[in-house]
Design an enzyme around this catalytic site. Sequence first.
Site, short mmCIF file in Angstrom:
data_model
loop_
_atom_site.label_atom_id
_atom_site.label_comp_id
_atom_site.label_asym_id
_atom_site.label_seq_id
_atom_site.Cartn_x
_atom_site.Cartn_y
_atom_site.Cartn_z
N HIS A 17 3.85 -0.44 -3.18
CA HIS A 17 2.90 -0.65 -2.07
C HIS A 17 2.71 -2.10 -1.69
O HIS A 17 1.81 -2.43 -0.91
CB HIS A 17 1.53 -0.02 -2.42
CG HIS A 17 0.85 0.57 -1.22
ND1 HIS A 17 -0.47 0.98 -1.23
CD2 HIS A 17 1.30 0.82 0.02
CE1 HIS A 17 -0.79 1.45 -0.05
NE2 HIS A 17 0.26 1.37 0.73
N CYS A 28 -6.00 1.40 -1.21
CA CYS A 28 -4.98 1.03 -2.20
C CYS A 28 -4.38 -0.37 -2.05
O CYS A 28 -4.44 -1.19 -2.96
CB CYS A 28 -3.83 2.03 -2.16
SG CYS A 28 -4.31 3.75 -2.00
CA CA Z 1 -6.00 4.15 -3.97
#
Ligand code: CA
Length: 492
Positions: free
Chosen positions: A142, A84
């Site tokens: 994130h 990610c």
């Molecule tokens: Ca991901």
Amino acid sequence: MTILYRTPRALLAAGIALSLSASVPTGAQETAAKRPNVIVIVTDDQGYADVGFNGSKDIATPGIDRIAKEGVRFTRAYVTFPVCGPSRAALLTGRHNARFGFDRNPNADPADPRGGLPRNEEMMSEMLKRGGYATMAIGKWHMGTHPTLRPRVRGFDEFYGFLEGGHRYFPEEVTMEDISDSKKPYDWYYTKLVDNGARVGFKQYLTDEFSDRAVDFVRRKAKGNAPFFLYLAYNAPHAPLQATEKYLSRFAHVPDKNRRTYLAMISAVDDGVGRVLAELDAQGVAKDTVVVFLSDNGGVVNRETGEPPAASNWPLRGGKSQLFEGGVRVPMAVRWPRRIAGGRDYTRPVSAMDVFATLAAGANIQPRADRPLDGVNLVPYLDGATKGDPQPVLFWRKFDQRQRAVIAGDLKYIDNGNGKLLFNLRRDTSETANIAAVNAAAVEKLDGVWSVWNAQMAKQPAFPPLGTWPKQGGGAGGAKQPTKNKRAGGGN
Ligand code: CA
């Protein structure tokens, strides 16, 4: 420093004779009178085959498919990393994540100003904000939890979502006020959401919550004087596998529970995407809105639990965290009715990094001169005005695992730490036949290309890895990512 590796000319200069296209990207030449609105929709760990527009037999995704049907489906869209954080860092900067040491998922420590996207990189949101856009991020961030790295100091006027890499989906599972309350890694899956400056609970299935907020943003901004940018970063269908009966009931015919739940999670996203597109129609702004859809990495198919994989990357080999095609080739489609002729496929390799350059050109905003992009504006390629491959050579490095990969033309080279692999993707999309032994010269060349590229990247990761914060307090669980619904309640 000039970005030498991008052009075939530079490869030749490095003594590497590969037969690649001779075109050079033309840069920002868009003269659109009106700056388009922009919606970038990211899904999390969605498999290459787990979307209708890539031919899934298990799930219909009419909402997402509209983007491909009315726009362009990319059959060879690559992200720069198979997990990610690094993948999203490259998408959001138009630059390779390795260039600024975003070589792993960040450690999540809100006291660590290194733990995310470096301040001196320009994010897509900051670029569009510079051009006068009204901006909002919804969902998974994130890109850092430190106060200097959060969305509203990175070009987003508004943020509704969570700061780290994952979250539980049911509102009754919220047990923590903020990420700083974490006692061990992954506690942050249980935090309240961030609604601009406030910490708030939520009242419904998280994916529906994000979709509601997205529709609301479009409704609020469509009639404004400024164009808008919405970054809609769903955490679905990332673990934990959780869905409501509304979506599960659509997949009663699927025997495996994990697969059924995973598909239900995508179906919830699809409903949301369909509603966002319908709102663009209702507001009369669909023609002048660029909608980008992609997954941040491949689906998880390599769990060591012995259970059937929840995702499908068919016909690609491998999945999330791997450099095989299943890890880095993702479903992607772009719709921009005013500027891009729709209803077709684009089959040459493109990168998620190209989104930034394409949007900058479309909005007529110059990228920062001190942050040269690795991505290119795709519109001239889609128009046919520029021939050749937008990305003649693509690179990957998994720093912690000492793995590397290169795609150049039909060839893909992988050094996975255990050995060298070479595949001809045109003949062997599924990477079944390793032809390294009989093509030693090509392996050597591609490894050399990678080394030339790698010498221009950060020497080491910019921050400590996930799992190093908070220090383990001796509690049960440990630093293992939750993959199952461990707590009671919430269904499934
Ligand atoms: Ca991901």
